[in-house]
Design a protein around this motif. Structure first.
Motif, PDB file in Angstrom:
ATOM      1  N   ALA A  92       0.842  -1.200   0.000  1.00 47.15           N
ATOM      2  CA  ALA A  92       0.000   0.000   0.000  1.00 47.15           C
ATOM      3  C   ALA A  92       0.876   1.248   0.000  1.00 47.15           C
ATOM      4  CB  ALA A  92      -0.909  -0.008   1.222  1.00 47.15           C
ATOM      5  N   HIS A  93       0.323   2.314  -0.519  1.00 51.24           N
ATOM      6  CA  HIS A  93       1.037   3.589  -0.532  1.00 51.24           C
ATOM      7  C   HIS A  93       0.962   4.288   0.815  1.00 51.24           C
ATOM      8  CE1 HIS A  93       0.442   2.724  -4.773  1.00 51.24           C
ATOM      9  NE2 HIS A  93       1.499   3.483  -4.973  1.00 51.24           N
ATOM     10  N   LEU A  94      -0.064   3.935   1.606  1.00 52.52           N
ATOM     11  CA  LEU A  94      -0.279   4.550   2.911  1.00 52.52           C
ATOM     12  C   LEU A  94      -1.029   3.566   3.795  1.00 52.52           C
ATOM     13  CD1 LEU A  94      -0.442   7.061   4.853  1.00 52.52           C
ATOM     14  CD2 LEU A  94      -2.535   7.696   3.638  1.00 52.52           C
ATOM     15  N   VAL A  95      -0.619   3.486   5.064  1.00 53.42           N
ATOM     16  CA  VAL A  95      -1.317   2.656   6.052  1.00 53.42           C
ATOM     17  C   VAL A  95      -1.690   3.559   7.224  1.00 53.42           C
ATOM     18  CG1 VAL A  95      -1.163   0.663   7.599  1.00 53.42           C
ATOM     19  CG2 VAL A  95       0.001   0.607   5.382  1.00 53.42           C
ATOM     20  N   VAL A  96      -2.965   3.496   7.635  1.00 59.21           N
ATOM     21  CA  VAL A  96      -3.448   4.280   8.768  1.00 59.21           C
ATOM     22  C   VAL A  96      -4.018   3.311   9.798  1.00 59.21           C
ATOM     23  CG1 VAL A  96      -5.011   6.106   9.526  1.00 59.21           C
ATOM     24  CG2 VAL A  96      -4.039   6.202   7.226  1.00 59.21           C
ATOM     25  N   LEU A  97      -3.456   3.314  11.009  1.00 57.54           N
ATOM     26  CA  LEU A  97      -3.887   2.419  12.075  1.00 57.54           C
ATOM     27  C   LEU A  97      -4.277   3.234  13.300  1.00 57.54           C
ATOM     28  CD1 LEU A  97      -0.849  -0.037  11.844  1.00 57.54           C
ATOM     29  CD2 LEU A  97      -3.130  -0.455  10.932  1.00 57.54           C
ATOM     30  N   ASP A  98      -5.419   2.931  13.881  1.00 56.71           N
ATOM     31  CA  ASP A  98      -5.848   3.618  15.092  1.00 56.71           C
ATOM     32  C   ASP A  98      -5.265   2.901  16.299  1.00 56.71           C
ATOM     33  OD1 ASP A  98      -7.944   4.027  17.441  1.00 56.71           O
ATOM     34  OD2 ASP A  98      -8.114   5.711  16.069  1.00 56.71           O
ATOM     35  N   THR A  99      -4.778   3.657  17.272  1.00 52.34           N
ATOM     36  CA  THR A  99      -4.150   3.052  18.451  1.00 52.34           C
ATOM     37  C   THR A  99      -5.152   2.345  19.350  1.00 52.34           C
ATOM     38  OG1 THR A  99      -4.300   5.152  19.645  1.00 52.34           O
ATOM     39  CG2 THR A  99      -2.226   4.670  18.505  1.00 52.34           C
ATOM     40  N   ARG A 122       8.232  -4.208   8.776  1.00 52.58           N
ATOM     41  CA  ARG A 122       9.272  -5.195   8.442  1.00 52.58           C
ATOM     42  C   ARG A 122       9.011  -5.900   7.116  1.00 52.58           C
ATOM     43  NH1 ARG A 122       9.063  -6.215  14.183  1.00 52.58           N
ATOM     44  NH2 ARG A 122       7.634  -7.942  13.827  1.00 52.58           N
ATOM     45  N   ARG A 123       7.823  -5.758   6.547  1.00 49.59           N
ATOM     46  CA  ARG A 123       7.503  -6.417   5.273  1.00 49.59           C
ATOM     47  C   ARG A 123       8.259  -5.763   4.128  1.00 49.59           C
ATOM     48  NH1 ARG A 123       4.467  -9.819   4.349  1.00 49.59           N
ATOM     49  NH2 ARG A 123       2.904 -10.786   5.611  1.00 49.59           N
ATOM     50  N   ALA A 124       8.500  -6.559   3.106  1.00 43.83           N
ATOM     51  CA  ALA A 124       9.165  -6.035   1.910  1.00 43.83           C
ATOM     52  C   ALA A 124       8.287  -4.959   1.271  1.00 43.83           C
ATOM     53  CB  ALA A 124       9.395  -7.172   0.912  1.00 43.83           C
ATOM     54  N   GLY A 125       8.905  -3.846   0.914  1.00 45.14           N
ATOM     55  CA  GLY A 125       8.197  -2.760   0.257  1.00 45.14           C
ATOM     56  C   GLY A 125       7.672  -1.688   1.192  1.00 45.14           C
ATOM     57  N   TYR A 126       7.705  -1.928   2.495  1.00 47.26           N
ATOM     58  CA  TYR A 126       7.151  -0.960   3.446  1.00 47.26           C
ATOM     59  C   TYR A 126       8.212  -0.145   4.182  1.00 47.26           C
ATOM     60  CZ  TYR A 126       2.407  -2.588   2.809  1.00 47.26           C
ATOM     61  OH  TYR A 126       1.181  -2.878   2.270  1.00 47.26           O
ATOM     62  N   THR A 127       9.470  -0.300   3.812  1.00 51.25           N
ATOM     63  CA  THR A 127      10.532   0.422   4.508  1.00 51.25           C
ATOM     64  C   THR A 127      10.327   1.931   4.434  1.00 51.25           C
ATOM     65  OG1 THR A 127      12.051  -1.361   3.973  1.00 51.25           O
ATOM     66  CG2 THR A 127      13.024   0.722   4.664  1.00 51.25           C
ATOM     67  N   GLY A 128      10.013   2.456   3.259  1.00 54.14           N
ATOM     68  CA  GLY A 128       9.841   3.897   3.104  1.00 54.14           C
ATOM     69  C   GLY A 128       8.399   4.358   3.033  1.00 54.14           C
ATOM     70  N   ARG A 129       7.458   3.446   3.161  1.00 51.29           N
ATOM     71  CA  ARG A 129       6.035   3.798   3.068  1.00 51.29           C
ATOM     72  C   ARG A 129       5.569   4.444   4.378  1.00 51.29           C
ATOM     73  NH1 ARG A 129       4.358   4.262  -1.902  1.00 51.29           N
ATOM     74  NH2 ARG A 129       5.357   5.922  -0.890  1.00 51.29           N
ATOM     75  N   PRO A 130       4.689   5.444   4.298  1.00 53.24           N
ATOM     76  CA  PRO A 130       4.183   6.056   5.529  1.00 53.24           C
ATOM     77  C   PRO A 130       3.167   5.157   6.237  1.00 53.24           C
ATOM     78  CG  PRO A 130       3.260   7.151   3.603  1.00 53.24           C
ATOM     79  CD  PRO A 130       4.251   6.146   3.103  1.00 53.24           C
ATOM     80  N   ILE A 131       3.406   4.939   7.515  1.00 50.14           N
ATOM     81  CA  ILE A 131       2.455   4.234   8.377  1.00 50.14           C
ATOM     82  C   ILE A 131       2.090   5.222   9.473  1.00 50.14           C
ATOM     83  CG2 ILE A 131       2.021   2.281   9.896  1.00 50.14           C
ATOM     84  CD1 ILE A 131       4.147   0.717   8.340  1.00 50.14           C
ATOM     85  N   VAL A 132       0.822   5.614   9.506  1.00 52.92           N
ATOM     86  CA  VAL A 132       0.349   6.632  10.436  1.00 52.92           C
ATOM     87  C   VAL A 132      -0.457   5.962  11.538  1.00 52.92           C
ATOM     88  CG1 VAL A 132      -1.086   8.695  10.672  1.00 52.92           C
ATOM     89  CG2 VAL A 132       0.257   8.346   8.590  1.00 52.92           C
ATOM     90  N   LEU A 133      -0.132   6.304  12.771  1.00 55.88           N
ATOM     91  CA  LEU A 133      -0.941   5.872  13.906  1.00 55.88           C
ATOM     92  C   LEU A 133      -1.776   7.065  14.348  1.00 55.88           C
ATOM     93  CD1 LEU A 133       1.562   3.745  16.028  1.00 55.88           C
ATOM     94  CD2 LEU A 133      -0.273   2.941  14.575  1.00 55.88           C
TER      95      LEU A 133
END
Length: 186
Positions: free
Chosen positions: A49-56, A71-82
């Motif tokens: 995914a280009h963006l992941v949004v997770l609620d705490t 830690r998944r392949a492809g997610y090193t530089g992807r934004p993950i927002v909490l």
């Protein structure tokens, strides 16, 4: 022809998740709604995914899901927002440990979300350069079909025949318990 950017959203509040789905869909993003951290991880295992949004406040660990997705392949530089109702120092420390890109306080808009991740995403990333995001409603679509859309004799649309139809993906959602009134008289 390019495909639309993909967003994974794991939000336990059905109203907020619906609003985000509508807003991202309006901007021509493909939205995958997850009801839990593990469900978001399952989506992340199937696509980058280009963006992941997770609620705490996810019942099944947003922090753990964030760390495993990172830690998944492809997610090193992807934004993950909490996202958090109250981004306390404890929440920020846990988010940093889980390798989240940023912690966003609730309530927030899609514009707030993009403003929060902009410093962490390259300027030429599809997430920021997607034509609907840049030009608004009147901008040319980045993934417009080559031929006019029409229904075929088999009842399938041109989108389905050309493999351009995106699946509608829904999480399990929130189950609201049925409240019954007590029967006092029999």
């Amino acid at each position: 022809m390019s495909t639309p950017p993909i967003v994974i959203i794991a939000e336990p509040d059905p109203i907020i998740s619906s609003i985000l789905r509508v807003e991202f869909t309006r901007l021509d993003f493909a939205v995958l709604l997850a009801a839990s951290g593990p469900e978001a991880e399952a989506y992340a295992s199937q696509t980058v995914a280009h963006l992941v949004v997770l609620d705490t406040k996810l019942h099944l660990g947003a922090y753990d899901a964030c760390a495993r997705i990172r830690r998944r392949a492809g997610y090193t530089g992807r934004p993950i927002v909490l996202t958090a109702t109250e981004p306390s120092p404890k929440v920020k420390a846990a988010a940093e440990k889980a390798s989240a890109t940023v912690v966003l306080p609730k309530p927030y808009s899609v514009d707030d979300l993009f403003n929060a991740i902009r410093p962490f995403v390259p300027a030429d990333d599809l997430l920021l350069t997607h034509s609907a995001r840049v030009g608004g409603v009147n901008a040319p679509r980045a993934w417009a079909p080559a031929a006019p859309l029409a229904w075929g004799a088999d009842g399938n649309s041109a989108l389905a025949r050309n493999g351009q139809l995106l699946p509608i993906v829904r999480g399990k959602g929130v189950v609201i318990p049925l409240i019954r009134k007590p029967n006092f008289g029999g």
